[in-house]
Scaffold this motif. Structure first.
Motif, PDB file in Angstrom:
ATOM      1  N   THR A  28       0.878  -1.165   0.000  1.00  0.00           N
ATOM      2  CA  THR A  28       0.000   0.000   0.000  1.00  0.00           C
ATOM      3  C   THR A  28       0.915   1.213   0.000  1.00  0.00           C
ATOM      4  O   THR A  28       1.644   1.447   0.973  1.00  0.00           O
ATOM      5  CB  THR A  28      -0.927   0.037   1.220  1.00  0.00           C
ATOM      6  N   LEU A  30       1.976   4.964   0.254  1.00  0.00           N
ATOM      7  CA  LEU A  30       1.555   6.219   0.896  1.00  0.00           C
ATOM      8  C   LEU A  30       2.129   7.364   0.068  1.00  0.00           C
ATOM      9  O   LEU A  30       3.304   7.705   0.176  1.00  0.00           O
ATOM     10  CB  LEU A  30       2.047   6.265   2.339  1.00  0.00           C
ATOM     11  N   ARG A 104      -4.529   7.898   6.634  1.00  0.00           N
ATOM     12  CA  ARG A 104      -4.429   6.848   5.624  1.00  0.00           C
ATOM     13  C   ARG A 104      -3.476   5.747   6.080  1.00  0.00           C
ATOM     14  O   ARG A 104      -3.729   4.558   5.850  1.00  0.00           O
ATOM     15  CB  ARG A 104      -3.962   7.428   4.288  1.00  0.00           C
ATOM     16  N   GLU A 107      -5.138   3.456   8.489  1.00  0.00           N
ATOM     17  CA  GLU A 107      -6.189   2.626   7.896  1.00  0.00           C
ATOM     18  C   GLU A 107      -5.645   1.416   7.147  1.00  0.00           C
ATOM     19  O   GLU A 107      -6.408   0.496   6.818  1.00  0.00           O
ATOM     20  CB  GLU A 107      -7.035   3.473   6.937  1.00  0.00           C
TER      21      GLU A 107
END
Length: 330
Positions: A28, A30, A104, A107
Motif C-alpha cells: 500500500t 503512501l 491513511r 487505515e
C-alpha cells in the motif's frame, strides 16, 4: 490462504508461497508525503516545478516526465558553485499538513499489505535533475570533490525527511525511485557508483530500518545487474523494475537469498499501442517460467501500478493470476 503480505515474505525468504506475488498487490503506497520535494506532472499538461526548483514536463506519447534543462530552467549551471544555486526544500511541516496521510497510514491493514512511503526522486536523479544529465555524468570525472559535497548535502536532506516520515507515519518501509541505468548499461561504473552513492544510501536506508521501516523497495527500471552487490550492501530488499536484459534467472541463482527481483515483464514489449491480451499472456508466461516462484515478483517495470496504454496493467494482473492457478493450482 496466505495474506498478500505473508505470501510476499514467503517469496522473499525462499519459503512456500501459495501463488505468485501479483505486481504491487502486497504494497500500500503512501503517496504525497508533505516533506517530499516531488510535485506531480500531468501527462500532456503544463510543466511543474518541484521543491528543488526543477521544472519537468510530460509530453504525450512518452513514459514519464523529465526535467527541462535549457538555460532558463537549469537549476545549477556550475557544480563547483552548487551552494549558490541548490537550496534544500523544507522538511518540517505543522501536524495539520500530515493529518490526512497519518489517517491513511492508520487505515492500512498491515496484516494484509506493507505500508510503504513513496519517495522520488533519489540521490542520482536529484543530481542530474539539478545539473543536467550530461553535465552531471561529466562532473563525476572532472569535479569529484564538488559532487561528493553535493551528494552529502542531498543525503542530509533525505535523512531529515526520513525522520519526519518515520515520526508521523511509522511506515513498514519505503518505495524509493532512483533510476541508475539505461536498457543496456548503468550510468556509472560499479566502482564509481560505490564511491559516490553506496555510503550515502547505506546511511539513508540504514536509518529507515533502525526506525522500523524494514522493507526497502528500490525502483530502477534499467539494466543494473552489476550493481546488485551494492544494492544488497545498501540494504535494498526488493529491486523493482528489473529489465529482462539483466538475466534475472542468473541474478536469482547468485543473489536470491539476499534480495528479491520485481519486474521481468518489459514495458517495451507489452505496454505498446497495439498490445493484445494474447501478447501479454505470452510475455507473462515467459517471465514466470524463466524466473520461477522464489525471490521473484512478476511485474511491469513501471514504478507505480499503472501502464501507459489503457488496459495493459490490468491484463498483466489477470495473466499473472492465470499463471498462479496453473503453477500453484490456486
Amino acid at each position: 490462504m496466505l495474506t498478500k503480505r505473508q505470501n510476499l515474505i514467503e517469496v522473499m525468504k525462499g519459503g512456500t508461497p501459495d501463488r505468485f506475488v501479483n505486481q504491487y498487490e502486497a504494497f500500500t503506497l503512501l503517496m504525497g508525503v508533505p516533506c517530499s520535494a516531488y510535485r506531480r506532472t500531468i501527462k500532456g499538461g503544463e510543466p511543474s516545478t518541484d521543491g528543488w526548483g526543477v521544472t519537468k514536463i510530460w509530453p504525450e506519447g512518452t513514459p514519464g516526465a523529465f526535467p527541462l534543462h535549457d538555460p532558463q530552467h537549469l537549476v545549477c549551471p556550475d557544480v563547483t558553485r552548487w551552494k549558490e544555486f541548490v537550496k534544500a526544500p523544507r522538511v518540517e511541516y505543522p501536524l495539520s499538513a500530515w493529518e490526512g496521510m497519518m489517517e491513511r497510514a492508520k487505515e492500512v491493514d498491515r496484516e494484509e499489505t506493507f505500508a510503504l512511503a513513496f519517495l522520488t526522486p533519489g540521490l542520482f536523479e536529484t543530481c542530474h535533475n539539478l545539473l543536467g544529465l550530461t553535465e552531471c555524468l561529466v562532473n563525476f570525472y572532472e569535479e569529484p570533490d564538488s559532487m561528493h559535497e553535493l551528494i552529502a548535502y542531498l543525503t542530509q536532506y533525505q535523512l531529515a525527511m526520513a525522520k519526519e516520515i518515520c515520526d508521523h507515519l511509522q511506515p513498514d518501509g519505503i518505495f524509493q525511485h532512483d533510476d541508475w541505468g539505461t536498457q543496456i548499461s548503468t550510468f556509472l561504473s560499479p566502482e564509481m557508483f560505490q564511491e559516490f552513492f553506496v555510503p550515502a544510501y547505506k546511511k539513508i536506508y540504514g536509518y529507515y530500518k533502525e526506525r522500523g521501516a524494514s522493507l526497502i523497495v528500490h525502483h530502477s527500471d534499467s539494466y543494473a545487474a552489476t550493481l546488485v552487490p551494492y544494492m544488497i550492501d545498501m540494504g535494498i530488499d526488493i529491486w523493482q523494475g528489473v529489465l529482462s536484459t539483466n538475466q534475472i534467472p542468473e541474478l536469482i541463482d547468485q543473489y536470491g537469498d539476499r534480495i528479491t527481483f520485481m519486474g521481468g515483464i518489459d514495458d517495451g514489449k507489452v505496454d505498446v499501442e497495439h498490445w493484445t491480451p494474447q501478447l501479454v499472456r505470452q510475455e507473462v508466461r515467459k517471465a514466470v517460467t524463466e524466473n520461477g516462484r522464489l525471490h521473484y515478483i512478476p511485474s511491469l517495470l513501471q514504478g507505480l501500478p499503472f501502464s501507459i496504454y489503457p488496459g495493459v496493467h490490468d491484463a498483466v494482473t489477470a495473466a499473472i493470476d492465470e499463471m498462479s492457478q496453473e503453477v500453484f493450482g490456486k
